[in-house]
Design an enzyme around this catalytic site. Structure first.
Site, PDB file in Angstrom:
ATOM      1  N   GLY A   1      94.901 113.869 136.345  1.00 34.69           N
ATOM      2  CA  GLY A   1      94.759 112.426 136.521  1.00 34.69           C
ATOM      3  C   GLY A   1      93.355 112.054 136.119  1.00 34.69           C
ATOM      4  O   GLY A   1      92.521 112.923 135.927  1.00 34.69           O
TER       5      GLY A   1
ATOM      6  N   CYS B   1      94.564 120.654 137.438  1.00 36.45           N
ATOM      7  CA  CYS B   1      93.446 119.739 137.341  1.00 36.45           C
ATOM      8  C   CYS B   1      93.399 118.779 138.533  1.00 36.45           C
ATOM      9  O   CYS B   1      93.191 119.212 139.660  1.00 36.45           O
ATOM     10  CB  CYS B   1      93.472 118.995 136.007  1.00 36.45           C
ATOM     11  SG  CYS B   1      91.900 118.202 135.662  1.00 36.45           S
TER      12      CYS B   1
ATOM     13  N   GLU C   1      98.718 123.022 130.050  1.00 41.25           N
ATOM     14  CA  GLU C   1      99.682 122.433 129.103  1.00 41.25           C
ATOM     15  C   GLU C   1      99.098 122.199 127.717  1.00 41.25           C
ATOM     16  O   GLU C   1      99.840 121.982 126.767  1.00 41.25           O
ATOM     17  CB  GLU C   1     100.240 121.118 129.675  1.00 41.25           C
ATOM     18  CG  GLU C   1      99.282 119.925 129.672  1.00 41.25           C
ATOM     19  CD  GLU C   1      98.325 119.888 130.864  1.00 41.25           C
ATOM     20  OE1 GLU C   1      98.126 120.932 131.517  1.00 41.25           O
ATOM     21  OE2 GLU C   1      97.771 118.805 131.131  1.00 41.25           O
TER      22      GLU C   1
ATOM     23  N   ASP D   1     118.120 109.260 115.655  1.00 40.25           N
ATOM     24  CA  ASP D   1     118.475 108.927 117.033  1.00 40.25           C
ATOM     25  C   ASP D   1     119.853 108.276 117.131  1.00 40.25           C
ATOM     26  O   ASP D   1     120.689 108.700 117.929  1.00 40.25           O
ATOM     27  CB  ASP D   1     117.425 108.005 117.667  1.00 40.25           C
ATOM     28  CG  ASP D   1     116.046 108.634 117.665  1.00 40.25           C
ATOM     29  OD1 ASP D   1     115.967 109.878 117.516  1.00 40.25           O
ATOM     30  OD2 ASP D   1     115.054 107.904 117.792  1.00 40.25           O
TER      31      ASP D   1
ATOM     32  N   LYS E   1     112.253 114.066 121.093  1.00 44.10           N
ATOM     33  CA  LYS E   1     112.740 113.968 119.710  1.00 44.10           C
ATOM     34  C   LYS E   1     113.251 115.304 119.142  1.00 44.10           C
ATOM     35  O   LYS E   1     114.316 115.369 118.549  1.00 44.10           O
ATOM     36  CB  LYS E   1     111.592 113.459 118.823  1.00 44.10           C
ATOM     37  CG  LYS E   1     112.016 113.101 117.418  1.00 44.10           C
ATOM     38  CD  LYS E   1     112.477 111.677 117.375  1.00 44.10           C
ATOM     39  CE  LYS E   1     112.785 111.202 115.972  1.00 44.10           C
ATOM     40  NZ  LYS E   1     113.148 109.773 116.003  1.00 44.10           N
TER      41      LYS E   1
END
Ligand code: XMP
Length: 525
Positions: free
Chosen positions: A59, A86, A176, A232, A380
């Site tokens: 954050g 974090c 990450e 999509d 995606k």
């Protein structure tokens, strides 16, 4: 769609930075299903999701800042494995009674961490020295009771801790991001060794679940889908087709601003591959008439948007009339909404908004449909995998982004049938050669732009020419928000240039756009 089918998610609690979505992606790359929820949710709401594990994201703020998001200690006592990263790590410390201090030893960027136990749950199988990505001002100086400290850095004496009994874990860094060399391994260790999750979620094996969910949602009613030719809408349509077969009708609006072969790709290849009931609505004249004399980019965009809605409305009325009946009305509209559209980080507020897209803008009252959004849990690249699994043609699955207003915003100047034809041929050559060179998946997209109001002198054969320039705009990007111009090999550019000037007689010059974004946008209009 019903999300209950995707039981037991790894919940990623979003503390407000941009990291939560990325963490959710990384969890899926580890073959576990993830969902992002805002930190403003109550502990009860989170537990009602029956999470298999909880990850607390980074954050923007210090845990001591005014209004900094807090972590409810009850979430750590629910028996669910928790991993703080974090800010999430420091919030755990605060909730569990350790010490977070302003040490004046903030760390930002690549930092060396020393792991003190390379057989621990998080660090098993990794080196003792690893590069991690840090972004913190405050540091944890004292771990909460019961927590075993398993890593430190020069600025963070407590950089990681673990408690296998309560299954609580945390790291001060950002596992990450790719700069944390073993970040994904740390995450996988948490999921598998810490939380005991069977990592068997993959997009292709959820295709069946997505199909079943649509079947349940739609029942016997009829469904409408606007098929643009993009990945999509094509994959969404393929899922719905598999779920309810002939109850689905797809409408492809041909606005005449498509690239060479695109209508045929939808009309032939997609229909053959999926068996959908397709109506092609030919609106080419309608668009050309509406665009006549217009040169301002924003006006063009508005006109194209408006005419698209008009054409789609007309086509939808036809479908409602021809395909529906009283017992089985056309009740549903398929929308290709993706997960990043559903979850949006709330930025400065430190709160996440859950945004859902409710309608195709501007449909009139007598044409209101309920939405079927089969892709709303997917990223995606996962959509592409589901598409391949369902047999959607590769040319559609791997299609590069193409703007809704199509070639209309790639002709600088008035859009006419003749100019569209010139651009279409040049664009087809560029696409062909980039594919031939194996660059389709290397570059993000390559708009080809016709400077229709510009002419320059050239010489061809024995004669002087006075033709138009074509601009090649190959870009590399991760998300189209920023981009750089692609370093396409000179010989590929040379072939494209030769072929365009030889094969498209109205064009006598090919130029390369070497502007990044910012300052230039990807499209020219
Ligand atoms: P820009 O030109 O803003 O484009 O750098 C960013 C990305 O968005 C695409 N784009 C659009 N896509 N409707 C779309 O569906 C639009 O009106 C539109 N305008 C731009 C563009 O191709 C690039 O991928």
């Amino acid at each position: 769609m019903s999300e209950s089918l995707q039981a037991k998610p790894v919940l990623v609690v979003d503390f407000g930075a941009q990291y939560a979505q990325l963490i959710a992606r990384r969890v899926r790359e580890a073959d576990a299903y993830s969902e992002v929820v805002p930190h403003t949710w109550s502990t009860e709401q989170m537990l009602a999701k029956q999470p298999s594990a909880i990850i607390l994201s980074g954050g923007p703020s210090s845990v001591y800042a005014d209004g900094a998001p807090r972590l409810d200690p009850a979430l750590l006592e629910a028996g669910i494995p928790v991993f703080g990263m974090c800010y999430g790590f420091q919030a755990m410390v605060q909730a569990l009674g350790g010490t977070v201090a302003h040490t004046g030893l903030g760390e930002y960027g690549a930092t060396q961490a020393q792991v003190s136990d390379t057989t621990s749950t998080l660090f098993n199988g990794q080196p003792a020295d690893q590069s991690v990505w840090m972004s913190h001002g405050d540091s944890v100086t004292e771990a909460p009771d019961g927590m075993r400290v398993t890593a430190a850095t020069s600025g963070a004496p407590v950089a990681a801790f673990e408690d296998d009994e309560r299954r609580l874990y945390g790291v001060q860094w950002h596992p990450e991001v790719l700069h944390s060399t073993f970040g994904q391994r740390v995450l996988e260790n948490f999921l598998v060794r810490g939380a005991g999750i069977d990592t068997d979620w993959t997009p292709d094996n959820v295709a069946d679940e997505l199909v079943a969910a649509v079947r349940e949602q739609v029942g016997e009613d009829r469904v409408l889908c606007a098929l643009s030719g993009g990945v999509d809408s094509a994959v969404a349509a393929a899922i719905v087709q598999k779920a309810v077969g002939d109850q689905l009708t797809c409408v492809h609006v041909d606005h005449g601003l498509l690239r060479e072969g695109e209508r045929e790709q939808v009309e032939r290849e997609f229909v053959e591959a999926t068996g959908v009931d397709l109506i092609v609505y030919d609106a080419r004249e309608q668009f050309l008439t509406a665009l006549a004399g217009v040169t301002d980019p924003e006006t063009k965009r508005k006109i194209i948007g408006r005419e698209f809605i008009r054409a789609f409305e007309q086509a939808a009325r036809d479908v409602v009339e021809d395909r529906g009946d009283e017992e089985h009305p056309v009740k549903w509209l398929v929308q290709g909404t993706l997960y990043p559209d559903v979850v949006e980080s709330g930025g400065g507020e430190g709160a996440a908004n859950i945004k859902s897209h409710h309608n195709v803008g501007g449909l009139p009252d007598d044409l209101q449909f309920a939405l079927v959004e089969p892709l709303r849990t997917l990223f995606k690249d996962e959509v592409r995998q589901v598409g391949l699994e369902l047999g959607v043609p590769e040319a559609i699955v791997w299609r590069q982004p193409f703007p809704g207003p199509g070639l209309g915003i790639r002709i600088i100047g008035e859009v006419t049938a003749e100019r569209l034809e010139i651009l279409r041929r040049a664009d087809a050559i560029a696409r062909e050669e980039l594919s031939e060179a194996g660059l389709d998946r290397e570059i993000w997209q390559c708009p080809v732009v016709l400077l229709a109001d510009v002419r320059s002198v050239g010489v061809q054969g024995d004669g002087r020419t006075y033709g138009h320039p074509i601009v090649l705009r190959p870009v590399s990007s991760e998300d189209a928000m920023t981009a750089d111009w692609s370093r396409v090999p000179y010989d590929v550019l040379a072939t494209i240039s030769n072929r365009i000037t030889n094969e498209v007689s109205e064009v006598n010059r090919v130029v390369l756009d070497i502007t990044s974004k910012p300052p230039g946008t990807i499209e020219w209009e």
